[in-house]
Design an enzyme around this catalytic site. Sequence first.
Site, PDB file in Angstrom:
ATOM      1  N   LYS A 126     -49.335  -6.000  29.710  1.00  0.00           N
ATOM      2  CA  LYS A 126     -47.871  -6.011  29.843  1.00  0.00           C
ATOM      3  C   LYS A 126     -47.446  -7.423  30.203  1.00  0.00           C
ATOM      4  O   LYS A 126     -48.221  -8.167  30.812  1.00  0.00           O
ATOM      5  CB  LYS A 126     -47.443  -5.060  30.970  1.00  0.00           C
ATOM      6  CG  LYS A 126     -45.999  -4.643  30.901  1.00  0.00           C
ATOM      7  CD  LYS A 126     -45.846  -3.435  30.008  1.00  0.00           C
ATOM      8  CE  LYS A 126     -44.400  -3.047  29.806  1.00  0.00           C
ATOM      9  NZ  LYS A 126     -44.293  -1.757  29.100  1.00  0.00           N
ATOM     10  N   ASP A 166     -39.823  -3.806  25.569  1.00  0.00           N
ATOM     11  CA  ASP A 166     -39.650  -2.932  26.731  1.00  0.00           C
ATOM     12  C   ASP A 166     -38.218  -3.206  27.214  1.00  0.00           C
ATOM     13  O   ASP A 166     -37.391  -3.672  26.413  1.00  0.00           O
ATOM     14  CB  ASP A 166     -40.700  -3.254  27.823  1.00  0.00           C
ATOM     15  CG  ASP A 166     -40.777  -2.190  28.919  1.00  0.00           C
ATOM     16  OD1 ASP A 166     -41.384  -1.134  28.696  1.00  0.00           O
ATOM     17  OD2 ASP A 166     -40.196  -2.407  30.009  1.00  0.00           O
TER      18      ASP A 166
HETATM   19  P1  NDP Z   1     -33.595  -0.919  27.217  1.00  0.00           P
HETATM   20  O1  NDP Z   1     -33.501  -2.296  27.746  1.00  0.00           O
HETATM   21  O2  NDP Z   1     -33.282  -0.638  25.808  1.00  0.00           O
HETATM   22  O3  NDP Z   1     -32.683   0.054  28.097  1.00  0.00           O
HETATM   23  C1  NDP Z   1     -32.869   0.154  29.466  1.00  0.00           C
HETATM   24  C2  NDP Z   1     -31.848   1.131  30.023  1.00  0.00           C
HETATM   25  O4  NDP Z   1     -32.181   1.436  31.369  1.00  0.00           O
HETATM   26  C3  NDP Z   1     -30.453   0.544  30.058  1.00  0.00           C
HETATM   27  O5  NDP Z   1     -29.514   1.582  29.949  1.00  0.00           O
HETATM   28  C4  NDP Z   1     -30.418  -0.082  31.449  1.00  0.00           C
HETATM   29  O6  NDP Z   1     -29.106  -0.240  31.982  1.00  0.00           O
HETATM   30  C5  NDP Z   1     -31.187   0.925  32.259  1.00  0.00           C
HETATM   31  N1  NDP Z   1     -31.838   0.247  33.390  1.00  0.00           N
HETATM   32  C6  NDP Z   1     -32.735  -0.753  33.332  1.00  0.00           C
HETATM   33  N2  NDP Z   1     -33.086  -1.159  34.560  1.00  0.00           N
HETATM   34  C7  NDP Z   1     -32.382  -0.385  35.401  1.00  0.00           C
HETATM   35  C8  NDP Z   1     -32.317  -0.306  36.805  1.00  0.00           C
HETATM   36  N3  NDP Z   1     -33.037  -1.125  37.581  1.00  0.00           N
HETATM   37  N4  NDP Z   1     -31.497   0.624  37.352  1.00  0.00           N
HETATM   38  C9  NDP Z   1     -30.745   1.447  36.567  1.00  0.00           C
HETATM   39  N5  NDP Z   1     -30.764   1.414  35.214  1.00  0.00           N
HETATM   40  C10 NDP Z   1     -31.588   0.522  34.647  1.00  0.00           C
HETATM   41  O7  NDP Z   1     -35.079  -0.439  27.588  1.00  0.00           O
HETATM   42  P2  NDP Z   1     -35.928   0.760  26.979  1.00  0.00           P
HETATM   43  O8  NDP Z   1     -35.040   1.893  26.620  1.00  0.00           O
HETATM   44  O9  NDP Z   1     -36.831   0.206  25.975  1.00  0.00           O
HETATM   45  O10 NDP Z   1     -36.826   1.174  28.253  1.00  0.00           O
HETATM   46  C11 NDP Z   1     -36.450   2.190  29.163  1.00  0.00           C
HETATM   47  C12 NDP Z   1     -37.675   2.693  29.906  1.00  0.00           C
HETATM   48  O11 NDP Z   1     -38.612   3.224  28.965  1.00  0.00           O
HETATM   49  C13 NDP Z   1     -38.454   1.646  30.703  1.00  0.00           C
HETATM   50  O12 NDP Z   1     -39.007   2.253  31.842  1.00  0.00           O
HETATM   51  C14 NDP Z   1     -39.574   1.249  29.756  1.00  0.00           C
HETATM   52  O13 NDP Z   1     -40.685   0.726  30.448  1.00  0.00           O
HETATM   53  C15 NDP Z   1     -39.882   2.596  29.138  1.00  0.00           C
HETATM   54  N6  NDP Z   1     -40.591   2.588  27.866  1.00  0.00           N
HETATM   55  C16 NDP Z   1     -40.092   1.912  26.783  1.00  0.00           C
HETATM   56  C17 NDP Z   1     -40.766   1.928  25.589  1.00  0.00           C
HETATM   57  C18 NDP Z   1     -40.229   1.272  24.366  1.00  0.00           C
HETATM   58  O14 NDP Z   1     -40.851   1.428  23.308  1.00  0.00           O
HETATM   59  N7  NDP Z   1     -39.127   0.556  24.418  1.00  0.00           N
HETATM   60  C19 NDP Z   1     -42.050   2.642  25.446  1.00  0.00           C
HETATM   61  C20 NDP Z   1     -42.442   3.387  26.619  1.00  0.00           C
HETATM   62  C21 NDP Z   1     -41.733   3.322  27.773  1.00  0.00           C
HETATM   63  P3  NDP Z   1     -28.465  -1.717  32.109  1.00  0.00           P
HETATM   64  O15 NDP Z   1     -28.062  -2.076  30.710  1.00  0.00           O
HETATM   65  O16 NDP Z   1     -27.336  -1.554  33.055  1.00  0.00           O
HETATM   66  O17 NDP Z   1     -29.546  -2.596  32.644  1.00  0.00           O
HETATM   67  O1  2IT Z   2     -44.319   1.018  27.942  1.00  0.00           O
HETATM   68  C1  2IT Z   2     -44.629   1.006  26.725  1.00  0.00           C
HETATM   69  O2  2IT Z   2     -45.489   1.774  26.272  1.00  0.00           O
HETATM   70  C2  2IT Z   2     -43.919   0.092  25.831  1.00  0.00           C
HETATM   71  N1  2IT Z   2     -43.022  -0.612  26.285  1.00  0.00           N
HETATM   72  C3  2IT Z   2     -44.322  -0.009  24.389  1.00  0.00           C
HETATM   73  C4  2IT Z   2     -45.524  -0.882  24.226  1.00  0.00           C
HETATM   74  C5  2IT Z   2     -45.907  -1.205  22.803  1.00  0.00           C
HETATM   75  O3  2IT Z   2     -46.841  -2.010  22.669  1.00  0.00           O
HETATM   76  O4  2IT Z   2     -45.310  -0.690  21.870  1.00  0.00           O
END
Ligand code: NDP
Ligand code: 2IT
Length: 445
Positions: A126, A166
Amino acid sequence: MYKSVEEFMDMVAAKNPAQPEFLQAVREVTESLWDYLQDHPHYLHANILDRIVEPERVIMFRVPWRNDRGEVMVNRGFRVEFNSAIGPYKGGLRFHSSVNLGILKFLGFEQVFKNSLTTLPMGGGKGGSDFDPKGKSDNEVMSFCQSFMTELQRHIGPNTDVPAGDIGVGGREIGFLFGQYKRLRNEFTGVLTGKALNWGGSLIRPEATGYGTVYFAEEMLNVKGDSIKGKTVAISGSGNVAQYATEKVNHLGGKVVTLSDSSGTIYDPNGIDEEKLKFIFELKNVKRGRIKDYTAKYDAEYWEGQRPWKAKCDVAMPCATQNEVNKAEAEMLIANGCICVSEGANMPSDPDAIEVYLNNRILYGLGKAANAGGVSVSGLEMSQNSMRLSWTREEVDQKLKGIMKSIHSQCMKYGKEGDYVNYMKGANIAGFIKVADSMLDQGVV
Ligand code: NDP
Ligand code: 2IT
């Protein structure tokens, strides 16, 4: 050899001060594994626990860049290359002001077990930066990404370490990062995943994490003879994962009543249907606005500064960030009739919240199982890049479904406690075995 989880955790805490999220992630896994390890002491004799909590390599670097006013800014960049026993390091990049080494170590550690569960050959890593793209211009984001990649490129490669998105890293950032890698290395390779379709991306990668989280919930509910159809679902976040989780819940006949961002929550008891979701896609991915703006267009409540968990729902899907559900909120969910939690985010429920889920014997799909769909399709993107061909939407979606099913059965296999399935225990043990056995095969590594 350690006599107890506490004795082991004392050692880990002493070595990793001021990294509470990392210690939280390690404790969860260690507690899940403890009894299994006592019954399989060869892992303990080989000191696998000590080795598996130590990243193979940590890279930390300066990222200087210029903002639109011509000022020189400095951020900190990281890549934690945690474990390469079963494949090249693989995992996302997070750009958010809260990023520090401890957060990325927790995420890298989780990724090792998650990637093992996918059945694909990917190690765990990561990275990211304390740079926050929110409020920055496209030009500023590009300057930052180019500087970040100028250092990162010497540490990664399609057979070494393959980053992806992420929080704060989506299609736009992956584009800028890829462009700079290509300029510096003069090679067009699958060094990043989450690429756009025109230049090596995979169909369904943007959708994969959210879809996978819903597929996992569907699998858990199916065991009980139930399904998402007709269910009311509370989702947090409004980014990549939350958006596509909402889309898939709608496809399967459920109703999503909440979305949120770090400023607050919208509650729409009529459901965020396909048309309303289109508005969210535009609001969040193009205008880069706040979720509150939804209430200017649609009839919904806005809960300023609050999370979604007081909403009445059957299923909860935390899809924002770590530790976003605490004990009181978990109790509120249960009191309101919630029967299933499927985590799109990484470690969104704190340890007390998890205890509430398990004590109430609800279906609890922890992040490293339920959100593994994203990295799974990243793995499929790597395969397509290596073969220099691309699969259809249907092919990738079918493979994603198959992988989520297989993760679910691995959890069932190792998580059965009488007639209850402890998916957390199951995922941690199943994820561990493949990595630990590979480490043993490869000697003292
Ligand atoms: P994005 O940046 O697209 O969206 C993040 C969302 O979460 C936004 O709505 C943001 O609001 C909110 N957020 C972020 N930080 C905080 C915080 N500290 N408190 C409250 N709200 C928060 O990210 P993703 O959708 O890609 O990721 C969301 C989660 O999913 C994370 O935990 C990530 O690790 C996990 N994840 C993502 C993957 C992927 O493929 N993208 C794969 C597996 C897991 P704001 O705009 O106000 O910051
Ligand atoms: O938390 C996760 O699994 C991710 N942000 C996706 C990682 C990836 O390599 O697609």
